[in-house]
Design an enzyme around this catalytic site. Sequence first.
Site, PDB file in Angstrom:
ATOM      1  N   LYS A 161      -7.095  -0.102  12.617  1.00  0.00           N
ATOM      2  CA  LYS A 161      -8.120  -0.257  11.588  1.00  0.00           C
ATOM      3  C   LYS A 161      -8.149  -1.712  11.135  1.00  0.00           C
ATOM      4  O   LYS A 161      -7.113  -2.289  10.835  1.00  0.00           O
ATOM      5  CB  LYS A 161      -7.811   0.643  10.402  1.00  0.00           C
ATOM      6  N   PHE A 214       2.220   2.068  -3.413  1.00  0.00           N
ATOM      7  CA  PHE A 214       1.123   2.565  -4.260  1.00  0.00           C
ATOM      8  C   PHE A 214       0.811   4.025  -3.920  1.00  0.00           C
ATOM      9  O   PHE A 214       0.676   4.871  -4.815  1.00  0.00           O
ATOM     10  CB  PHE A 214      -0.120   1.699  -4.059  1.00  0.00           C
ATOM     11  N   ASP A 215       0.688   4.325  -2.626  1.00  0.00           N
ATOM     12  CA  ASP A 215       0.355   5.686  -2.202  1.00  0.00           C
ATOM     13  C   ASP A 215       1.431   6.673  -2.627  1.00  0.00           C
ATOM     14  O   ASP A 215       1.133   7.801  -3.046  1.00  0.00           O
ATOM     15  CB  ASP A 215       0.169   5.739  -0.685  1.00  0.00           C
ATOM     16  N   ASP A 232       0.820  -1.218   0.000  1.00  0.00           N
ATOM     17  CA  ASP A 232       0.000   0.000   0.000  1.00  0.00           C
ATOM     18  C   ASP A 232       0.851   1.265   0.000  1.00  0.00           C
ATOM     19  O   ASP A 232       0.528   2.248  -0.663  1.00  0.00           O
ATOM     20  CB  ASP A 232      -0.934   0.010   1.215  1.00  0.00           C
ATOM     21  N   GLU A 275      -6.937   4.478  16.853  1.00  0.00           N
ATOM     22  CA  GLU A 275      -7.301   3.072  17.018  1.00  0.00           C
ATOM     23  C   GLU A 275      -6.838   2.284  15.799  1.00  0.00           C
ATOM     24  O   GLU A 275      -6.640   2.834  14.711  1.00  0.00           O
ATOM     25  CB  GLU A 275      -8.810   2.912  17.210  1.00  0.00           C
ATOM     26  N   SER A 286     -13.754   6.688   0.877  1.00  0.00           N
ATOM     27  CA  SER A 286     -12.599   5.949   1.378  1.00  0.00           C
ATOM     28  C   SER A 286     -11.838   6.818   2.383  1.00  0.00           C
ATOM     29  O   SER A 286     -11.981   8.042   2.401  1.00  0.00           O
ATOM     30  CB  SER A 286     -11.678   5.552   0.230  1.00  0.00           C
TER      31      SER A 286
END
Length: 221
Positions: A114, A35-36, A32, A112, A81
């Site tokens: 995810k 990709f980001d 991820d 918190e 999203s």
Amino acid sequence: MESPQEKIERLRRELDEHNYNYYVLNAPTIDDRTFDEMMHELQGLEETFPQYFDPNSPTQRVGNDINRSFSQVEHRYPMLSLSNTYSIEEVSAFYERVRSGLMGEDFELVGELKYDGTSISLIYEGGRLVRAVTRGDGTRGDDVTENVKTIRSIPLQLRGNDYPDSFEIRGEILMPWAVFDALNKEREEQEEPLFANPRNAAAGTLKSQNSAVVAARGLDA
């Protein structure tokens, strides 16, 4: 050396491919964060060189997990999203925007973990589950009601009477690690491709055309 236009076009091609692998095949080939970082690089280049704007650029769309084998349902409210960041500076900027918006009022931030699964919208009428829809493109998603009904942690009939006649609740469908490890072990023994991670295993399972397969895989929510 690539020209800015060549770099923009290359990033668009690569991101389109990664989007397809992630959202359609449920088999990502990069993590991820990578990709980001590619997406942020493309966004920066497009802002710097607006003459190369393309309405079909990956920056102009939400990742789409719609499966044409299912009927599509329009969301009453968009399913957006989450944003993310890997920068302390961006977190600080977010904090300052909140502080400014509250005009000095005291506030606290809560952090918190995810659940890394696949988003779901559950619609109840008269206390009964009548529809379950994936996020899809944010505007409409796949009707996966029959598959979701096999997930035992999701009530088909609510208890008590302290709930509205009609309401929508959103959450995350996931595959527990123990189930994921056992599934991949079984696939390895059968010489089948392994799932990359529990998120993709959950998403792939939810799109199965056989609800018995979904029931056997022990999804949770």
